[in-house]
Design an enzyme around this catalytic site. Sequence first.
Site, mmCIF file in Angstrom:
data_model
loop_
_atom_site.group_PDB
_atom_site.id
_atom_site.type_symbol
_atom_site.label_atom_id
_atom_site.label_comp_id
_atom_site.label_asym_id
_atom_site.label_seq_id
_atom_site.Cartn_x
_atom_site.Cartn_y
_atom_site.Cartn_z
ATOM 1 N N LYS A 260 -37.468 18.003 -132.196
ATOM 2 C CA LYS A 260 -38.126 19.201 -132.729
ATOM 3 C C LYS A 260 -39.482 18.872 -133.330
ATOM 4 O O LYS A 260 -40.492 19.522 -133.025
ATOM 5 C CB LYS A 260 -37.233 19.853 -133.789
ATOM 6 C CG LYS A 260 -37.917 20.915 -134.658
ATOM 7 C CD LYS A 260 -36.980 21.400 -135.752
ATOM 8 C CE LYS A 260 -37.648 22.392 -136.685
ATOM 9 N NZ LYS A 260 -38.529 21.717 -137.667
ATOM 10 N N ASN A 261 -39.528 17.878 -134.217
ATOM 11 C CA ASN A 261 -40.761 17.593 -134.941
ATOM 12 C C ASN A 261 -41.867 17.074 -134.030
ATOM 13 O O ASN A 261 -43.048 17.318 -134.268
ATOM 14 C CB ASN A 261 -40.491 16.606 -136.074
ATOM 15 C CG ASN A 261 -39.664 17.232 -137.189
ATOM 16 O OD1 ASN A 261 -39.621 18.453 -137.321
ATOM 17 N ND2 ASN A 261 -39.001 16.418 -137.985
ATOM 18 N N ARG B 244 -43.762 27.007 -140.180
ATOM 19 C CA ARG B 244 -44.597 26.006 -140.841
ATOM 20 C C ARG B 244 -45.387 25.176 -139.832
ATOM 21 O O ARG B 244 -46.525 24.785 -140.086
ATOM 22 C CB ARG B 244 -43.742 25.095 -141.722
ATOM 23 C CG ARG B 244 -44.614 24.146 -142.537
ATOM 24 C CD ARG B 244 -43.881 23.434 -143.624
ATOM 25 N NE ARG B 244 -44.823 22.641 -144.406
ATOM 26 C CZ ARG B 244 -45.565 23.097 -145.393
ATOM 27 N NH1 ARG B 244 -45.482 24.361 -145.737
ATOM 28 N NH2 ARG B 244 -46.401 22.311 -146.044
ATOM 29 N N ASP C 266 -38.749 25.837 -144.254
ATOM 30 C CA ASP C 266 -37.633 25.614 -145.168
ATOM 31 C C ASP C 266 -38.060 25.668 -146.627
ATOM 32 O O ASP C 266 -39.156 25.238 -146.976
ATOM 33 C CB ASP C 266 -37.014 24.239 -144.907
ATOM 34 C CG ASP C 266 -36.220 24.205 -143.622
ATOM 35 O OD1 ASP C 266 -35.693 25.255 -143.238
ATOM 36 O OD2 ASP C 266 -36.135 23.134 -143.012
ATOM 37 N N ASP D 277 -34.857 13.808 -143.495
ATOM 38 C CA ASP D 277 -34.092 14.825 -142.774
ATOM 39 C C ASP D 277 -32.624 14.457 -142.593
ATOM 40 O O ASP D 277 -31.816 15.310 -142.226
ATOM 41 C CB ASP D 277 -34.715 15.087 -141.392
ATOM 42 C CG ASP D 277 -36.002 15.893 -141.478
ATOM 43 O OD1 ASP D 277 -36.243 16.508 -142.527
ATOM 44 O OD2 ASP D 277 -36.764 15.915 -140.497
ATOM 45 N N MET E 118 -38.608 12.660 -151.664
ATOM 46 C CA MET E 118 -39.762 13.344 -151.085
ATOM 47 C C MET E 118 -39.756 14.859 -151.270
ATOM 48 O O MET E 118 -40.803 15.498 -151.194
ATOM 49 C CB MET E 118 -39.884 12.982 -149.607
ATOM 50 C CG MET E 118 -40.140 11.489 -149.391
ATOM 51 S SD MET E 118 -40.106 10.958 -147.663
ATOM 52 C CE MET E 118 -41.547 11.794 -147.011
#
Length: 438
Positions: A22-23, A97, A121, A322, A344
Amino acid sequence: MGTFQIEGGHRLSGEIQPQGAKNEALQILCAVLLTSEKIRITNIPDILDVNKLIRLLKNLGVKVNHEDKGSYTFQSDELDLDYLSSEQFKIDGSGLRGSIMIVGPLLARFGKGYIPRPGGDKIGRRRLDTHFEGFIKLGAKFRYNKEERFYGVEAPAEGLKGDYMLLEEASVTGTANIVMAAVLAKGTTTIYNAACEPYLQQLCKMLNSMGAKISGVGSNLLTIEGVSELGGCEHRVLPDMVEIGSWIGLAAMTRSEITIKNVNWEMLGLIPNTFRKLGITVEKSGDDIHIPAHTEGYEVQNFIDGSIMNISDAPWPGFTPDLLSIILVVATQARGSILVHQKMFESRLFFVDKLIDMGAKIILCDPHRATVIGHDFKSKLKATTMSSPDIRAGISLLIAALSAKGTSVIHNIEQIDRGYEDIDKRLKAIGAKIERIA
């Protein structure tokens, strides 16, 4: 609002293929704006966040052709830049985002880029300063409409110019955005404290195949020699390492034997060894991961001095944030205790109250730290009704429900669908009792 109904307590078995990352996909898709030539991308995951970005690109005028499952071509030769000032763009951009990463390519190629304040998120503050400070170093002028919460950057008449910059934080999306702006800037750009995650490495490799000149890929010092134009290319998205970690956690929690196919081992970093610290057997079989059934459970290691195991996140090559929620859930049934330290993001551990309701022994020390005392499967989690607050907490709650005794209900599953492709169908294929009931 969608809902999953999960009958827990069943062991699973079989093979599962991870989706495309996804990222990475969100970065790669924005890069198609850098050239008028055709770009072909394969292994794109069919998930909500990625599909939203593809729709945004279409509305911007990108010619999108869906060739086959996960395979698309994109051509940005006739863009409608007026779309950037439309009400529809405010809606499209604010709902995702990842949309922030169209700004760098637009600024580089057309001299201007705009974006409404993006969504995503609710996991804590994620500043955009790194993005815009980088653009300013390249010579762009920054604008912000506070009333409409709208950001903009414009290049000077002579265009962007390369410069040296030391990033305040190693932001993955910030680095990606700056790199995409710098590839068409005049002169040399040097980025120190750059993110070096596999997603960013993939973006740089793709840009180099388009004609960019980026060196230092995989390190935190990138050097970019600007070029006048970029061409087309073909690119394949990596398997999603976060999903791979999710399946490792699922196998352990349900004491199931599962093989995760084609994982691209060299890009997994600390993920396999971090799960091994929880006592989970992670076997390498070619390019696959095999997780045997942990019928006797799994035992958390201690540090050499005997102190409690502490698992924390960090920028790459550290452990990805994640997957900390997966680690936390898996630890609820371990033999032993761990401290999970989410450095983070300050709101990512707030889903633990739902696990406590299911019977987990978790002490939330503060917004960043949680101590987990494992049950060693002597006491199963109890089924419950809950709601998914974000993508990663959502998949963690789903794993908890699949291991729990009884039938659980998870609402707001759109959050899970944002990051996991056809998850209910793929879980059913390995024996899970899960139904999408709304």
